[in-house]
Design an enzyme around this catalytic site. Structure first.
Site, PDB file in Angstrom:
ATOM      1  N   HIS A  97       0.464   7.269   8.726  1.00  0.00           N
ATOM      2  CA  HIS A  97       1.391   6.229   9.174  1.00  0.00           C
ATOM      3  C   HIS A  97       2.780   6.472   8.581  1.00  0.00           C
ATOM      4  CE1 HIS A  97       2.404   2.195  10.715  1.00  0.00           C
ATOM      5  NE2 HIS A  97       3.162   2.103   9.629  1.00  0.00           N
ATOM      6  N   GLU A  98       2.829   6.833   7.294  1.00  0.00           N
ATOM      7  CA  GLU A  98       4.124   7.075   6.661  1.00  0.00           C
ATOM      8  C   GLU A  98       4.758   8.363   7.195  1.00  0.00           C
ATOM      9  OE1 GLU A  98       2.967   3.731   5.334  1.00  0.00           O
ATOM     10  OE2 GLU A  98       5.025   4.414   5.116  1.00  0.00           O
TER      11      GLU A  98
ATOM     12  N   VAL B 171       0.831  -1.204   0.000  1.00  0.00           N
ATOM     13  CA  VAL B 171       0.000   0.000   0.000  1.00  0.00           C
ATOM     14  C   VAL B 171       0.862   1.250   0.000  1.00  0.00           C
ATOM     15  CG1 VAL B 171      -1.781   1.290   1.225  1.00  0.00           C
ATOM     16  CG2 VAL B 171      -1.897  -1.196   1.135  1.00  0.00           C
ATOM     17  N   ALA B 172       1.860   1.304   0.874  1.00  0.00           N
ATOM     18  CA  ALA B 172       2.672   2.514   0.987  1.00  0.00           C
ATOM     19  C   ALA B 172       4.050   2.159   1.526  1.00  0.00           C
ATOM     20  CB  ALA B 172       1.987   3.529   1.900  1.00  0.00           C
ATOM     21  N   MET B 173       5.019   3.042   1.233  1.00  0.00           N
ATOM     22  CA  MET B 173       6.394   2.846   1.705  1.00  0.00           C
ATOM     23  C   MET B 173       6.974   4.196   2.110  1.00  0.00           C
ATOM     24  SD  MET B 173       8.775   0.740   2.390  1.00  0.00           S
ATOM     25  CE  MET B 173      10.348   1.183   3.113  1.00  0.00           C
ATOM     26  N   GLU B 174       7.586   4.204   3.299  1.00  0.00           N
ATOM     27  CA  GLU B 174       7.991   5.446   3.958  1.00  0.00           C
ATOM     28  C   GLU B 174       9.335   5.973   3.482  1.00  0.00           C
ATOM     29  OE1 GLU B 174       9.334   1.973   6.670  1.00  0.00           O
ATOM     30  OE2 GLU B 174       7.626   2.450   5.409  1.00  0.00           O
ATOM     31  N   ASN B 175       9.639   5.925   2.203  1.00  0.00           N
ATOM     32  CA  ASN B 175      10.928   6.425   1.725  1.00  0.00           C
ATOM     33  C   ASN B 175      11.096   7.890   2.132  1.00  0.00           C
ATOM     34  OD1 ASN B 175      11.524   3.956   0.268  1.00  0.00           O
ATOM     35  ND2 ASN B 175       9.918   4.595  -1.142  1.00  0.00           N
TER      36      ASN B 175
ATOM     37  N   GLU C  64       7.564  -0.347  13.324  1.00  0.00           N
ATOM     38  CA  GLU C  64       6.138  -0.399  12.993  1.00  0.00           C
ATOM     39  C   GLU C  64       5.238  -0.178  14.209  1.00  0.00           C
ATOM     40  OE1 GLU C  64       5.212  -0.079  10.160  1.00  0.00           O
ATOM     41  OE2 GLU C  64       6.846  -0.823   8.910  1.00  0.00           O
TER      42      GLU C  64
ATOM     43  N   HIS D  77       6.522   7.465  10.289  1.00  0.00           N
ATOM     44  CA  HIS D  77       7.795   6.788  10.042  1.00  0.00           C
ATOM     45  C   HIS D  77       8.954   7.768   9.887  1.00  0.00           C
ATOM     46  CE1 HIS D  77       7.285   2.518   9.985  1.00  0.00           C
ATOM     47  NE2 HIS D  77       6.303   2.532   9.101  1.00  0.00           N
TER      48      HIS D  77
END
Length: 574
Positions: free
Chosen positions: A210-211, A183-187, A233, A214
């Site tokens: 949420h990201e 769904v998503a990635m916290e780059n 997490e 992070h």
């Protein structure tokens, strides 16, 4: 997938701490980190697209690196791309030499290898705040702007008030095609998020917040080992809920938490309470991909432990102060659980004197190493105004005899929040198969309402349709799958179709739609369809007639999931 090590022998004359440079010339082939998309797999169907996904140990197929979260470094990159292709990376600085078609990127802060990310394609941008912009394909940009303009800054400001300054400079978001595998990635500086989530407002809010969280927990301070992913997490989930409480109120946060804890109980029922992957400190065996250990325990059991620590302080604001100090102390480094817990006890010496770490039944060591459910769960009573209607409606539909259809049918789900509706549908899913009379009445009451709702709601209703073999609504399942290219909206339905009596129906849809799916997703669905059968032949979808799937499948007894964990039951969102 794990590659091989590269050993570099240093000159014998090299003195301790003497700087040195190593140049590695290499070529990257296709690997698990790099996803190439043909134009037809994008929304615009105009230009090719590529993105990388490094978490957790994939970036070793992208560039030579110390592929462990224990090691952090800065990085720079030079990327050449054809005209008309926009390139972005998870970097604090960037420039573009148009005449050469060359992009330059630099990340000035140390990050672990898995947070180095690249995306390139037909992308344009719009500013949505003083330090944020959204990037998307041209046809999606207006929607992205309408959903996020102004509010991302609100979330960042709330997070800063809780945990201190945002240290990464910009917070931009790029929406990726539906082939994006999560769904998503916290780059850092550039959150990657799947475009499919744009239609589900509340899920979009939670996933982006949420990201954002992070940026402090996971990116600034990182778990040093994949065996303690809850340090990123669990803390990010706690911070996410503190941010949503500040911006949307406690009732909404409690509703979302109830929805996730329901999912945790569902996963625990599948895994069993003695399963070692339910520990917060999971043992990583050699050869096991760390991503295989990510589950709802990483998020929700981790969250419950962090929430428990906050309750020991008496006031969550005191715990916020501790987390600010924790970030300040450990930013740009990697930590283990003992670092967090020692810092906690040193920050609150009165708790250390009370020996809270050894409280019977709630020992810190037991939190970390006991299997099974969380040792304590949060008080969600502040969300009762939103959860109670869900519980009431569910009881009306599941209490025999079914005498309350009139009262149940009078509930207008279009007036509910998305998380209320998905919580209600998930509980119906847990109780499926339902009596035929119940599913028939449910369809009569709600099917037309649900048709106009977002995909997170529709997929759950369609799973209910499939698990109950409700043939009058099967055409809606077909229509849904014909228009979906995302893992999160296809795999759960194919798993349900193949677990029951509808495998031939599933195979027919797959052969008609496979060309619009990414090869990785196509392979996964083929594996689902072939469980319990001989390997599926590679059939040209243009040559398939409607009775071909039936001939291939016949009426064999499926081994189906056979106790395996299905994605439909384990929906880790970010």
């Amino acid at each position: 997938d794990y590659g091989s090590s590269l050993t570099v022998s240093l000159p014998a004359a090299l003195q301790p701490h003497q700087p040195f440079q190593i140049i590695v010339r290499y070529t990257t082939a296709d690997g698990p980190a790099i996803w190439w998309l043909d134009p037809e797999l994008t929304y615009g169907n105009a230009k090719p697209f590529v993105f990388t996904q490094g978490h957790s140990v994939c970036n070793r197929s992208f560039f030579p690196c110390f592929d462990t979260p224990a090691v952090k470094c800065t990085y720079s990159a030079t990327v050449k791309a054809p005209a008309g292709i926009q390139v972005l990376m998870s970097a604090t600085q960037s420039s573009y030499l148009e005449e050469e078609g060359v992009y330059q990127f630099y990340m000035e802060y140390p990050v672990p290898a898995y947070l180095v990310a690249l995306v390139a394609g037909d992308l344009i941008h719009a500013d949505i705040g003083p330090r944020s912009r959204v990037w998307a394909e041209p046809c999606l940009l207006p929607t992205a702007i309408s959903k996020l303009s102004g509010i991302v800054e609100r979330w960042l400001t709330a997070a800063e008030s809780l945990y201190g300054p945002y240290i990464w400079g910009r917070y931009d978001i790029v929406f990726l095609p539906p082939s994006f595998p999560i769904v998503a990635m916290e780059n850092p500086c550039l959150t990657f998020i799947i475009s499919s989530i744009l239609e589900s407002d509340e899920f979009l809010i939670i996933d982006v917040i949420h990201e954002v969280a992070h940026s402090w927990f996971g990116n600034a301070v990182t778990n040093a080992t994949w065996e303690e992913m809850w340090l990123s997490e669990g803390l990010a989930t706690y911070a996410q809920r503190r941010i949503t409480t500040e911006t949307y109120g406690a009732a909404f946060t409690c509703l979302e938490t109830a929805f996730r804890l329901d999912a945790l109980r569902r996963q625990m029922k599948l895994l069993g309470e003695d399963n070692p992957v339910s520990k917060l400190q999971v043992k990583l065996e050699p050869g096991v991909n760390p991503s295989n250990l990510m589950n709802l325990f990483t998020y929700e059991k981790g969250y419950c432990f962090v929430y428990y620590l906050s309750q020991l302080c008496g006031d969550p604001r005191h715990f916020d102060s501790f987390l600010r100090a924790y970030i300040e102390k450990y930013k740009f480094t990697s930590v283990v659980a003992q670092d967090l817990l020692d810092s906690f006890l040193n920050f609150f010496p009165e708790l250390k004197e009370q020996c809270v770490e050894s409280k019977a039944g709630l020992e810190f060591e037991r939190w970390l190493n006991a299997t099974g459910p969380p040792l304590a769960e949060p008080d969600l009573s502040q969300g009762s105004s939103l959860t109670r209607p869900v519980e009431t409606l569910f009881k009306l539909w599941t209490t025999e005899p079914l005498d309350s259809v009139a009262a149940a049918s009078s509930v207008d789900l279009t007036k509910w929040r998305t998380f209320q509706t998905v919580l209600f549908l998930d509980r119906l899913l847990d109780g499926s198969p339902l009596p035929h009379g119940v599913i028939k009445k449910l369809s009569e009451c709600y099917s037309s309402q649900l048709d106009s709702m977002n995909a997170e709601i529709r997929i759950r209703w369609l799973q209910i349709v499939v698990r109950n073999d409700y043939y009058p609504d099967l055409y809606k399942v077909r229509r849904f799958l014909e228009n979906q290219m995302s893992r999160m909206y296809t795999i759960p339905l194919y798993e349900d179709l193949c677990t029951g009596t509808l495998k031939s129906f599933a195979l027919e849809i797959f052969y008609q739609t496979q060309n619009q799916l990414h090869p990785n997703l196509r392979k996964t669905i083929q594996q689902i369809l072939s469980q319990g059968l001989n390997p599926l032949p590679a059939i040209d979808s243009t040559a398939v007639t409607t009775d071909t799937p039936a001939m291939v499948l016949e009426d064999k007894v499926s081994e189906a999931t056979n106790g395996a964990i299905s994605l439909r039951d384990v929906n880790v969102s970010a």
